[in-house]
Enzyme design. Structure first.
Site, PDB file in Angstrom:
ATOM      1  N   HIS C  70       0.837  -1.214   0.000  1.00 14.26           N
ATOM      2  CA  HIS C  70       0.000   0.000   0.000  1.00 14.26           C
ATOM      3  C   HIS C  70       0.868   1.258   0.000  1.00 14.26           C
ATOM      4  O   HIS C  70       1.199   1.805   1.043  1.00 14.26           O
ATOM      5  CB  HIS C  70      -0.903  -0.023   1.240  1.00 14.26           C
ATOM      6  CG  HIS C  70      -2.019   0.968   1.200  1.00 14.26           C
ATOM      7  ND1 HIS C  70      -3.236   0.726   1.797  1.00 14.26           N
ATOM      8  CD2 HIS C  70      -2.122   2.190   0.645  1.00 14.26           C
ATOM      9  CE1 HIS C  70      -4.032   1.765   1.614  1.00 14.26           C
ATOM     10  NE2 HIS C  70      -3.369   2.676   0.909  1.00 14.26           N
ATOM     11  N   HIS C  72       1.521   5.129  -2.024  1.00 22.30           N
ATOM     12  CA  HIS C  72       1.084   6.137  -2.998  1.00 22.30           C
ATOM     13  C   HIS C  72       2.326   6.794  -3.581  1.00 22.30           C
ATOM     14  O   HIS C  72       3.069   7.452  -2.866  1.00 22.30           O
ATOM     15  CB  HIS C  72       0.188   7.190  -2.328  1.00 22.30           C
ATOM     16  CG  HIS C  72      -1.095   6.624  -1.805  1.00 22.30           C
ATOM     17  ND1 HIS C  72      -2.228   6.492  -2.580  1.00 22.30           N
ATOM     18  CD2 HIS C  72      -1.426   6.124  -0.585  1.00 22.30           C
ATOM     19  CE1 HIS C  72      -3.208   5.951  -1.861  1.00 22.30           C
ATOM     20  NE2 HIS C  72      -2.746   5.709  -0.641  1.00 22.30           N
ATOM     21  N   ASN C 104      -4.756   5.785  -7.194  1.00 26.79           N
ATOM     22  CA  ASN C 104      -5.335   7.142  -7.245  1.00 26.79           C
ATOM     23  C   ASN C 104      -4.356   8.183  -7.769  1.00 26.79           C
ATOM     24  O   ASN C 104      -4.075   9.187  -7.139  1.00 26.79           O
ATOM     25  CB  ASN C 104      -5.881   7.549  -5.868  1.00 26.79           C
ATOM     26  CG  ASN C 104      -4.814   7.606  -4.801  1.00 26.79           C
ATOM     27  OD1 ASN C 104      -3.754   6.995  -4.940  1.00 26.79           O
ATOM     28  ND2 ASN C 104      -5.074   8.342  -3.740  1.00 26.79           N
ATOM     29  N   ASP C 317       0.793   2.665   3.652  1.00 26.86           N
ATOM     30  CA  ASP C 317      -0.098   3.758   3.207  1.00 26.86           C
ATOM     31  C   ASP C 317       0.714   5.058   3.087  1.00 26.86           C
ATOM     32  O   ASP C 317       0.230   6.148   3.392  1.00 26.86           O
ATOM     33  CB  ASP C 317      -1.281   3.951   4.154  1.00 26.86           C
ATOM     34  CG  ASP C 317      -2.402   4.775   3.506  1.00 26.86           C
ATOM     35  OD1 ASP C 317      -2.271   5.158   2.335  1.00 26.86           O
ATOM     36  OD2 ASP C 317      -3.403   5.037   4.210  1.00 26.86           O
TER      37      ASP C 317
END
Lengths: 321, 181, 456
Positions: C70, C72, C104, C317
């Protein structure tokens, strides 16, 4: 006599009992000024106070403006609505601009809870920060003026040095969204008053087990307990559409200070409202306009309390604070 | 550090009695007199002077006494600790009155300057006089006292300790520290 | 489409052999480790190899290269916050050899073209294996399925699909997604957040949110979605992965689902294992994250669940944001924290130093299991002879005040700045190449050159 240098006024929660009583006592001295021939003091001559309002609130702004002017400070009103701020300028850029202008004190009203605390701890500006209402967090000068008003009603000219020990206060309405309720909770508790909150179950924060107050849903029961002070909070129309309660009529019937409920209060009781009032919704006109209502005194006392706050924050060595 | 008493309680009482007489004399009687003490000890001295005047002149029941706090008029508010103001109680209107300001120790004169500014915001007296229990010199402004209990030339590194029964439990004026006078 | 795993194990040669002397393996035994030919070539004592760079690993803990399910990386679309290259560098610095790049981005990773672009950027950077995650719905819009099959069969071989940042809240859409990915052994990684219950939510809903006047993010908004999703997964016989579990109640739901035989895996972030909501008191937006920091009792429940296997993995994250997104009032601030560089230290502080996890467990939750959930080859394998040379060496005895210099990504929104943390990554090996050596990140052109050798 304690005279701690206060650097900022961000919340009432971190105000000690001595500091709170001292501030109210100074406000008494400030109130006396309003009765003199010359209603102005030279105290903050050469200081600049900025009213930084990210939310419209004419009453609060003019109260601070009057307070600063009575102390001879220069006042700059910075309404963030319709300014560069609404075009995306950040709080940081605004603060740095005010720092360059030479603001000694910044009175900030902001829709985001904690914005004054961020301003005070950011290092963007080295000015005294006064929270004039942040989101649903606190509105400390409102609570101070409420306490000042209660104390004056109870003790008159002998108010100096007095606490509110044992005074029973019922605060009625939208606790969840009310910064007035939070600031009053901490301050009234610090001053020794006993606070009872009355509201619909949907308008109480999720976990209030740590709040030094009693909670109830039944306004009639609260009235039967004959509190010395009943403080009605403004109910926002938009709460209705968010399913907090079914209709304004039902709200008024269950949690409004109607003529009938007002009549059952003790003649010695005090009825308060931070304004602006929704007459006929949370408070009836008879209650609002009665001799027991302090609504108009609250406005006058607001100036005295804000003068005291500005004086205590902006005098003395800031680096020693 | 040793201190050396310069006025005893009896000396203080005698000085205040003399000042009361002098005030009456200069005012040609007790008419229209307002005695305003500067907190904290000036207020006590003002009350004593007012009582003395009433005793001297049995007709002088209308001598008014009050307090005039100067905190918010000081010229050094930006420095040091934030000062808590004391109460101001001006007894009635002072326009046209003879106001006697009372303070315990006259030193730089800055407190009296602030008092004159404060007084002006309350009205316009006909005459303003100044009474002090001790004048220790070292004026920084063109101000002098009309009535003085004791002139006490001192050096700047000395301390004047002025105790009154009401505030301190005992009563004397003493000088402390510095080189012996 | 190629049937070869895109990370072919064959023919990898780093050129420079490494001989690691006296490292402690996850099982607690000590061994020399020889890395050559892109593999663990030899284990044992007193090894020697001509021309090998020798690393004294006395007192150092060896772990299989960490795998973050996870991350980004922000590229394409927000390369002022992070790029695939800088995110890969942050990962290597934190001991990772593979990261799963969340969908995203802008444009969204919802087509074969975009995921292949991210894959290629990762290959070019060469610090870690960058495995793209595909969006579940087009543009993360929550209304229409993205081209899941096309992403699965693309060169990026996407197996994990997620709208992370947003919840696939429509139950019918969630059901279809869970069903559809069965065709290629995919998994839906759900960001469990009931949207109506969390409108404008700012922090954990509880005593503190009421006091601070911040709109609450109630635990039930997470737990209700997890409960719904595990029942859906059971009903359609699919594989579900629950992202960043944050509440004690969520642990209970997962525990119940696993006991029932539902094919669900769960993840927790390092920050939810260490930090609590009290940090919000000063309105410092570095502590604003979604899901929000919770109560002490939630943290305890998450630690216990990680220890007993209810929670399967730790994932960072890692969410980089530019300064202006955090240097502002709380409501206006972005959610998220960077976490790659600090992850191992935080896990050590939260569950290793507290005695709840051994290093072998860390290897499981930060390497083996995430690799298995993500169906990625060449990662997460035990340190045995013949395994790919994906390895991390850490000094568990080190203590440091975590600072800006410890961050290698573009953004500095770490909640751990100025905090004392245990442990330190000394070296990271990816495909037999040191991406970090002596705690220092290898130069990008050097890494890219070696990578070029590998692919050349």
């Amino acid at each position: 006599m304690s005279s701690n240098n206060m650097r900022h006024l961000l919340s009432t929660k971190d105000l000690s009992r001595d500091a709170a009583i001292n501030l109210l006592d100074v406000a008494e001295d400030m109130a006396d000024v309003a009765t003199r021939e010359v209603k102005k003091l030279p105290t903050l001559r050469g200081k600049t106070v900025v009213n930084l309002f990210f939310e419209d609130s004419t009453r609060t702004r003019i109260s601070f403006e009057a307070a600063a002017k009575r102390l001879s400070a220069d006042v700059i009103n910075f309404s963030a609505k319709g300014s560069s701020v609404s075009k995306g300028e950040s709080l940081k850029d605004t603060a740095q601009t005010l720092a360059e202008i030479g603001a000694d004190g910044v009175v900030i009203r902001h829709p985001a809870s904690g914005a004054p605390a961020v301003l005070a701890s950011s290092g963007w500006i080295d000015a005294g920060i006064i929270n004039a209402g942040d989101g649903t967090h606190e509105h400390p000068t409102q609570a101070l003026l409420d306490a000042f008003t209660i104390r004056r009603r109870l003790h008159g000219s002998a108010s100096r040095g007095k606490s509110l020990d044992g005074v029973t206060v019922a605060i009625v309405g939208d606790i969840l969204h009310s910064r007035v309720a939070r600031s009053n909770l901490w301050l009234l508790n610090t001053l020794g008053a006993e606070v009872t909150f009355v509201s619909p179950p949907t308008l109480v924060p999720a976990d209030v087990s740590g709040w030094p107050a009693k909670f109830g849903f039944d306004l009639d029961a609260a009235i039967d307990a004959q509190p010395e002070v009943v403080m009605m909070l403004r109910i926002q129309a938009e709460r209705m559409s968010a399913a907090f309660f079914p209709s304004s009529r039902e709200y008024s019937r269950a949690w409004g200070l109607t003529d009938a409920r007002f009549a059952r209060l003790s003649p010695a009781s005090i009825v308060m409202h931070p304004g602006p009032m929704n007459r006929g919704l949370e408070i009836s006109s008879a209650a609002a306009d009665s001799a027991r209502s302090t609504v108009r005194e609250q406005v006058a006392n607001g100036v005295s309390v804000r003068m005291a706050t500005l004086y205590l924050l902006l005098s003395g060595d800031r680096e020693n604070a | 550090m040793t201190q050396h008493t310069v006025l005893t309680q009896a000396d203080i009482t005698r000085a205040l009695t003399r000042i009361s007489h002098e005030i009456l004399e200069s005012n040609h009687g007790p008419a229209n007199l307002v005695i305003l003490g500067i907190p904290t000890r000036g207020v006590i001295l003002a009350r004593r002077i007012a009582e003395t005047i009433r005793r001297i002149e049995p007709g002088a029941t209308d001598v008014r006494v009050g307090s005039l706090d100067v905190t918010l008029y000081r010229d050094d508010l930006a420095h040091g600790r934030t000062r808590t103001p004391a109460q101001t109680l001006v007894p009635g209107r002072i326009d046209g009155a003879t106001v006697v300001l009372v303070d315990d120790v006259l030193y730089s004169g800055r407190t009296i300057r602030a008092a004159l500014d404060a007084l002006g915001d309350h009205g316009r007296p006909r005459i303003v006089r100044l009474a002090v229990l001790v004048d220790r010199g070292h004026r920084e402004l063109p101000i002098r006292a009309d009535f003085v209990g004791k002139n006490l030339p001192s050096s700047a590194d000395e301390r004047i300790n002025l105790h009154l029964t009401e505030t301190d439990g005992d009563e004397f004026v003493a000088i402390e520290g510095g080189r012996a006078v | 489409m190629s049937n070869e795993p895109h990370l072919s194990d064959s023919g990898l040669s780093s050129g420079v052999p490494y001989l690691i002397r006296g490292a402690t393996l996850p099982d607690g035994t000590r061994s020399d480790v020889l890395l050559t030919g892109g593999r663990v070539a030899e284990l044992g004592h007193g090894l020697s190899h001509a021309g090998a760079t020798v690393i004294d690993a006395d007192g150092l803990q060896a772990l299989p290269g960490l795998v973050d399910l996870h991350t980004h990386l922000r590229e394409p679309g927000a390369d002022q916050s992070e790029t695939v290259l800088t995110g890969s560098q942050a990962a290597a610095r934190g001991g990772f050899t593979s990261v799963f790049a969340m969908a995203n981005t802008s444009p969204t990773q919802d087509t074969a073209g975009v995921v292949e672009q991210v894959l290629a950027l990762g290959e070019r950077a060469g610090y870690v294996t960058v495995q793209p995650i595909g969006a579940v719905t087009k543009g993360l819009g929550g209304t229409q399925l993205a081209e899941l099959g096309a992403m699965a069969t693309s060169r990026a071989r996407v197996r994990v699909f997620s709208d992370d940042g947003l919840c696939v809240s429509d139950p019918l859409l969630m059901r279809r997604a869970l069903e559809y990915v069965k065709a290629f052994d995919g998994v839906i990684a759900q960001h469990s957040q009931e949207p109506r219950l969390t409108e404008k939510a700012q922090m954990n809903e509880g005593a503190l949110s009421g006091e601070l006047g911040l709109i609450g993010w109630p635990a039930v908004a997470e737990e209700a979605i997890i409960a719904r999703d595990v029942l859906l997964a059971e009903h359609v016989g699919s594989r579900l992965h629950v992202c960043h579990l944050s509440t004690a109640g969520s642990v209970d739901v997962i525990r119940w689902a696993k006991a029932r035989g539902i094919n669900v895996t769960a993840e927790v972030t390092p920050h939810h294992l260490l930090l609590t909501e009290d940090l919000v008191v000063g309105y410092d937006a570095r502590f604003k994250v979604n899901p929000p920091l919770r109560r002490r009792e939630d943290v305890e429940a998450l630690r216990a669940a990680l220890a007993d296997g209810t929670i399967d993995i730790v994932a960072t994250d890692h969410a980089p944001h530019p300064i202006e997104s955090k240097d502002c009032e709380w409501d206006a601030a972005a959610n998220g924290m960077v976490g790659l560089e600090s992850a191992l230290s935080v896990v050590q502080a939260a569950v290793v130093d507290t005695g709840q996890l051994a290093w072998a467990d860390v290897a499981r939750v930060l390497s083996a299991t995430p690799a298995r959930i993500g169906r990625i080859s060449g990662q997460g394998q035990p340190i045995v002879v013949g395994a790919p040379a994906e390895l991390t060496l850490i000094d568990p005895a080190a203590r440091r005040v975590f600072g800006r210099a410890d961050l290698s990504g573009l953004s500095a929104n770490s909640p751990y700045l100025d905090m004392a943390l245990p442990g330190r990554v000394i070296a990271t090996f990816h495909r037999g190449t040191a991406t970090v050596l002596d705690g220092v990140l290898r130069d990008a052109t050097e890494v890219a050159r070696l990578n070029g050798v590998l692919h050349g």
